[in-house]
Design a protein around this motif. Structure first.
Motif, short mmCIF file in Angstrom:
data_model
loop_
_atom_site.label_atom_id
_atom_site.label_comp_id
_atom_site.label_asym_id
_atom_site.label_seq_id
_atom_site.Cartn_x
_atom_site.Cartn_y
_atom_site.Cartn_z
N VAL A 101 0.85 -1.38 -0.03
CA VAL A 101 0.00 0.08 -0.16
C VAL A 101 0.75 1.42 -0.02
CG1 VAL A 101 -1.91 -1.16 1.01
CG2 VAL A 101 -0.35 -0.22 2.59
N TYR A 102 2.01 1.15 0.70
CA TYR A 102 2.81 2.22 0.68
C TYR A 102 3.57 2.57 -0.93
CZ TYR A 102 7.25 4.79 0.50
OH TYR A 102 8.43 5.64 0.12
N ILE A 103 3.61 1.61 -1.38
CA ILE A 103 4.19 1.70 -2.85
C ILE A 103 3.29 2.30 -3.80
CG2 ILE A 103 5.20 0.29 -4.95
CD1 ILE A 103 6.63 -1.41 -2.92
N GLU A 104 2.06 1.47 -3.86
CA GLU A 104 0.87 1.98 -4.37
C GLU A 104 0.47 3.34 -4.55
OE1 GLU A 104 -2.26 -1.08 -4.93
OE2 GLU A 104 -0.80 -2.49 -4.79
N TYR A 105 0.23 3.61 -3.14
CA TYR A 105 -0.38 4.94 -2.90
C TYR A 105 0.53 6.19 -2.55
CZ TYR A 105 -4.60 2.47 -2.95
OH TYR A 105 -5.86 1.75 -3.17
N SER A 106 1.82 5.93 -2.66
CA SER A 106 2.78 6.90 -2.78
C SER A 106 3.31 7.22 -4.02
CB SER A 106 4.07 6.68 -1.74
OG SER A 106 4.83 5.34 -2.27
N GLU A 107 2.86 6.52 -5.17
CA GLU A 107 3.44 6.54 -6.32
C GLU A 107 3.36 8.13 -7.01
OE1 GLU A 107 3.37 6.97 -10.86
OE2 GLU A 107 1.65 7.03 -9.40
N PRO A 108 2.16 9.00 -6.60
CA PRO A 108 2.10 10.17 -7.34
C PRO A 108 3.17 11.27 -6.68
CG PRO A 108 -0.47 9.21 -6.52
CD PRO A 108 0.93 8.26 -6.10
N PHE A 109 3.84 10.63 -5.56
CA PHE A 109 5.03 11.50 -4.89
C PHE A 109 6.24 11.29 -5.51
CE2 PHE A 109 1.10 11.26 -2.14
CZ PHE A 109 0.67 12.30 -2.11
N ASN A 110 6.32 10.13 -6.46
CA ASN A 110 7.76 10.14 -7.16
C ASN A 110 8.27 11.40 -7.93
OD1 ASN A 110 7.43 7.42 -6.19
ND2 ASN A 110 7.27 6.55 -8.14
N ARG A 111 7.42 12.25 -8.07
CA ARG A 111 7.64 13.55 -8.93
C ARG A 111 7.53 14.57 -8.13
NH1 ARG A 111 4.77 9.75 -11.35
NH2 ARG A 111 2.49 10.83 -10.51
N THR A 112 8.28 15.74 -8.41
CA THR A 112 8.18 16.82 -7.48
C THR A 112 6.95 17.55 -7.67
OG1 THR A 112 10.53 17.45 -8.22
CG2 THR A 112 9.65 19.36 -7.52
N PHE A 113 6.48 18.12 -6.39
CA PHE A 113 5.64 18.80 -6.28
C PHE A 113 5.28 19.88 -5.06
CE2 PHE A 113 5.71 15.21 -3.37
CZ PHE A 113 5.44 15.72 -1.93
N SER A 114 4.71 21.19 -5.17
CA SER A 114 4.84 22.14 -4.38
C SER A 114 3.75 22.14 -3.29
CB SER A 114 4.86 23.27 -5.27
OG SER A 114 3.67 23.36 -6.12
N ASP A 115 2.56 21.48 -3.60
CA ASP A 115 1.77 21.54 -2.57
C ASP A 115 1.10 20.02 -2.49
OD1 ASP A 115 -0.40 21.75 -0.89
OD2 ASP A 115 -1.23 23.61 -2.02
N ILE A 116 1.26 19.41 -1.38
CA ILE A 116 0.53 17.94 -1.25
C ILE A 116 -0.83 18.15 -1.39
CG2 ILE A 116 0.29 17.89 1.25
CD1 ILE A 116 1.68 15.26 0.87
N HIS A 117 -1.44 19.03 -1.22
CA HIS A 117 -2.86 18.99 -1.07
C HIS A 117 -3.56 19.15 -2.48
CE1 HIS A 117 -2.75 19.59 3.25
NE2 HIS A 117 -2.14 20.37 3.16
N ILE A 118 -2.65 19.40 -3.75
CA ILE A 118 -3.11 18.95 -5.00
C ILE A 118 -2.84 18.14 -5.82
CG2 ILE A 118 -3.78 21.91 -4.78
CD1 ILE A 118 -1.42 22.27 -6.43
N VAL A 119 -1.94 17.15 -5.22
CA VAL A 119 -1.60 16.08 -6.00
C VAL A 119 -2.85 15.14 -6.05
CG1 VAL A 119 0.19 14.19 -5.90
CG2 VAL A 119 0.72 16.31 -4.79
N THR A 120 -2.80 14.77 -7.38
CA THR A 120 -3.93 13.72 -7.48
C THR A 120 -3.49 12.32 -7.66
OG1 THR A 120 -4.14 14.35 -9.79
CG2 THR A 120 -5.53 15.40 -8.40
N THR A 121 -4.35 11.46 -7.54
CA THR A 121 -4.07 10.05 -7.83
C THR A 121 -5.11 9.25 -8.66
OG1 THR A 121 -3.94 7.95 -6.76
CG2 THR A 121 -5.44 9.10 -5.64
N HIS A 122 -4.52 8.38 -9.43
CA HIS A 122 -5.56 7.86 -10.29
C HIS A 122 -6.14 6.63 -9.60
CE1 HIS A 122 -4.08 9.25 -14.71
NE2 HIS A 122 -3.70 10.30 -13.84
N LYS A 123 -5.76 6.43 -8.53
CA LYS A 123 -6.34 5.08 -7.85
C LYS A 123 -7.72 5.34 -7.26
CE LYS A 123 -2.44 2.71 -7.22
NZ LYS A 123 -2.33 1.20 -7.89
N VAL A 124 -8.21 6.70 -7.07
CA VAL A 124 -9.44 6.86 -6.89
C VAL A 124 -9.99 8.01 -7.81
CG1 VAL A 124 -10.92 7.72 -4.74
CG2 VAL A 124 -8.80 6.32 -4.42
N ALA A 125 -11.21 7.87 -8.25
CA ALA A 125 -11.73 8.83 -9.16
C ALA A 125 -13.26 8.68 -8.86
CB ALA A 125 -11.33 8.33 -10.58
N GLU A 126 -13.69 9.65 -9.55
CA GLU A 126 -15.33 9.96 -9.58
C GLU A 126 -15.89 10.16 -10.81
OE1 GLU A 126 -18.48 12.45 -6.57
OE2 GLU A 126 -16.31 12.55 -6.40
#
Length: 324
Positions: A101-126
């Motif tokens: 679960v760490y590997i799968e759900y931390s994948e969006p943070f492999n890339r540089t980001f400036s605000d953690i609150h706007i990083v999105t994931t393809h794991k959960v969509a609506e």
């Protein structure tokens, strides 16, 4: 019985900032376990052995990726209580679950980001009626836990009320073994799995490779789940060094570095992610030592990356305290 108490790291702070992401995290780790239960039902390890009788490594992968050793489970809020009687398989499957679960759900943070609150994931969509899709915000799923072994624990059915109706379908737990696991969870900061000598005394030599001594005076030990992370998801059975390189460049280290860099000026959260980064390095180096006999090579490899990020370097002392 072996009992594990797991608590989702950072959940309280997440509730105060983004309740939707907090709910996503809570649902996600429960769904991972649900999926593994279903997978084992339709493709049990016995069937795997029948279909691939000579592929021992694949048998091990399927077995560790299951949750067959989780004989009891209680999920409430951001916590999990797990119980079982197959001690070694329980720890293997637990570390596989946590690292996956760490590997799968931390994948969006492999890339540089400036605000953690706007990083999105393809794991959960609506999805919406107009055909558009909104991806939910991402957040790493990290657990801190305590594990204890003993006879003083009982899981039993309990009443609960839902929509004003009394039902007997909840599960409860009590006993000093469970309380010991709860106390161990709060031993140190970071997403770590703590245990005491009750666990060390009962597991086999292979499982002891995952365990290191933290505090001899307090008889405190730690199960380093990141070692299993080197074979948890997208691993290569035939080339162990390839797994090391993959974890350094893709699956484990990049997100740990990015998260630490993001929180390094936060007095409250910096210690948590500093421990995550240390834990990831520790797990990769120990795996490289045990499976490839290349601990010094991987330390040099990791340091060449850390130096560029202006992060303190590691050395061979990172392996101090391991029992085997």
């Amino acid at each position: 019985m072996i009992v594990a108490f797991l608590d989702l790291l950072g959940f309280s702070a997440l509730l105060r900032t983004n309740i939707e992401v907090a709910l996503d995290n809570m649902n996600s780790f429960n769904n991972v376990i649900k999926t593994r239960v279903i997978d084992n039902k339709y493709y049990p390890i016995e069937k795997c052995k029948d279909n691939y009788p000579n592929d021992v490594e694949f048998h091990k992968f399927v077995e560790k990726s299951s949750v067959t050793a989780f004989e009891q489970m209680i999920s409430f809020s951001d916590s999990l209580v797990l119980g079982g009687t197959n001690y070694d398989m329980f720890i293997k499957q637990l570390t596989n679950f946590i690292s996956s679960v760490y590997i799968e759900y931390s994948e969006p943070f492999n890339r540089t980001f400036s605000d953690i609150h706007i990083v999105t994931t393809h794991k959960v969509a609506e999805g919406y009626k107009d055909g558009s899709i909104r991806y939910h915000n991402a957040f790493p799923i990290l657990f801190r836990g305590g594990i204890a072994v003993g006879d003083s624990v009982g899981f039993f059915d309990e009443y609960h009320i839902k929509n004003s109706e009394l039902k007997l379908s909840s599960l409860n737990v009590m006993g000093t073994t469970y309380l010991n696991a709860v106390k161990l969870e709060a031993s140190r900061k970071g997403p770590r799995l703590f245990c005491d000598k009750s666990v060390v005394d009962i597991v086999n030599d292979e499982t002891k490779k995952l365990i290191k001594l933290v505090d001899e005076e307090k008889s405190l030990y730690e199960i380093v789940w990141t070692i299993e992370g080197c074979e948890a998801t997208g691993c290569c059975a035939s080339n162990k060094w390839e797994n090391v390189v993959d974890r350094i460049h893709d699956k484990m280290l990049p997100s740990a570095i990015k998260l630490y860099q993001y929180y390094r000026n936060d007095k409250c959260l910096e210690p948590q992610y500093k421990e995550l980064l240390k834990l990831v390095c520790e797990g990769i180096v120990k795996y490289a030592q045990d499976e490839c006999n290349r601990a010094n090579d991987v330390i040099d490899y990791i340091n060449s990356i850390l130096e560029k990020k202006q992060i303190p370097l590691i050395n061979i002392s990172i392996l101090n305290g391991f029992l085997a």
